[in-house]
Enzyme design. Structure first.
Site, PDB file in Angstrom:
ATOM      1  N   ALA A   1      10.136   2.294  -1.162  1.00 59.51           N
ATOM      2  CA  ALA A   1      10.099   3.173  -2.334  1.00 59.51           C
ATOM      3  C   ALA A   1      11.197   4.229  -2.269  1.00 59.51           C
ATOM      4  O   ALA A   1      11.877   4.494  -3.266  1.00 59.51           O
ATOM      5  CB  ALA A   1       8.730   3.839  -2.448  1.00 59.51           C
TER       6      ALA A   1
ATOM      7  N   LYS B   1       0.813  -1.217   0.000  1.00 60.14           N
ATOM      8  CA  LYS B   1       0.000   0.000   0.000  1.00 60.14           C
ATOM      9  C   LYS B   1       0.847   1.268   0.000  1.00 60.14           C
ATOM     10  O   LYS B   1       1.805   1.379   0.745  1.00 60.14           O
ATOM     11  CB  LYS B   1      -0.908  -0.005   1.235  1.00 60.14           C
ATOM     12  CG  LYS B   1      -1.966   1.063   1.227  1.00 60.14           C
ATOM     13  CD  LYS B   1      -3.120   0.685   2.134  1.00 60.14           C
ATOM     14  CE  LYS B   1      -4.228   1.710   2.131  1.00 60.14           C
ATOM     15  NZ  LYS B   1      -4.765   2.044   0.842  1.00 60.14           N
TER      16      LYS B   1
ATOM     17  N   GLY C   1       6.353   0.840   5.808  1.00 59.94           N
ATOM     18  CA  GLY C   1       7.231  -0.098   5.117  1.00 59.94           C
ATOM     19  C   GLY C   1       7.329   0.193   3.632  1.00 59.94           C
ATOM     20  O   GLY C   1       8.416   0.174   3.045  1.00 59.94           O
ATOM     21  N   CYS C   2       6.199   0.473   3.019  1.00 63.08           N
ATOM     22  CA  CYS C   2       6.182   0.721   1.574  1.00 63.08           C
ATOM     23  C   CYS C   2       6.897   2.026   1.229  1.00 63.08           C
ATOM     24  O   CYS C   2       7.569   2.128   0.206  1.00 63.08           O
ATOM     25  CB  CYS C   2       4.746   0.729   1.054  1.00 63.08           C
ATOM     26  SG  CYS C   2       3.947  -0.882   1.280  1.00 63.08           S
ATOM     27  N   THR C   3       6.768   3.026   2.101  1.00 66.84           N
ATOM     28  CA  THR C   3       7.465   4.292   1.895  1.00 66.84           C
ATOM     29  C   THR C   3       8.970   4.088   2.025  1.00 66.84           C
ATOM     30  O   THR C   3       9.751   4.587   1.208  1.00 66.84           O
ATOM     31  CB  THR C   3       6.958   5.348   2.904  1.00 66.84           C
ATOM     32  OG1 THR C   3       5.557   5.547   2.675  1.00 66.84           O
ATOM     33  CG2 THR C   3       7.695   6.665   2.742  1.00 66.84           C
TER      34      THR C   3
END
Length: 150
Positions: free
Chosen positions: A48, A38, A43-45
């Site tokens: 990325a 998401k 975590g995704c930030t």
């Protein structure tokens, strides 16, 4: 996870600008295809931003980075703008590519089972063949590890 040595499933999905992007657009280049749960989550930030920081080095090695989640084009655009992401984010709300790459799995949190994206990364060679496949990757380590794999 798909097996190393198999042809990467072809796909066409909209990017963060609404432009249709196909895997075949990158023929002759290495592709780091990563799946994440998401936009705008911790975590995704972290993952990325790690890819963003190393992106010039991926380019030097002739590789492109493509991030895929089921978030909308608008969500991807906001994510890209907020963190200055220099690579392509693909929107797959119908889970077509997510399922084709076998990363839609049963997960469990606090004893509750649900379906979601397993954070996974594939390295696809210039001929469209999967040469590396990593499941359950750690968001902070994944970008550096993938750079070493190229």
């Amino acid at each position: 996870m798909l097996e190393v040595g198999t042809k990467a499933p072809a796909f066409t999905l909209p990017d963060q600008n609404g432009t249709m992007v196909s895997l075949s657009d990158f023929a002759g280049k290495k592709v780091v295809l990563y799946f994440y749960p998401k936009d705008n989550t911790s975590g995704c930030t972290k993952q990325a931003c790690g890819f963003a920081e190393l992106y010039p080095q991926f380019e030097e090695k002739g590789a492109v980075v493509l991030g895929v989640s089921k978030d909308s084009v608008a969500s991807h655009k906001k994510f890209e703008e907020t963190y200055g992401l220099p690579f392509t984010l693909l929107s797959d709300p119908e889970l077509t590519v997510i399922q084709a790459y076998d990363v839609w799995v049963e997960k469990s949190m606090y004893g509750r089972k649900y379906m979601g994206i397993e954070r996974s990364t594939y390295l696809i060679d210039e001929d469209g063949v999967i040469v590396k496949a990593f499941g359950k990757v750690r968001p902070g380590d994944n970008p550096k590890k993938m750079l070493k794999e190229i």
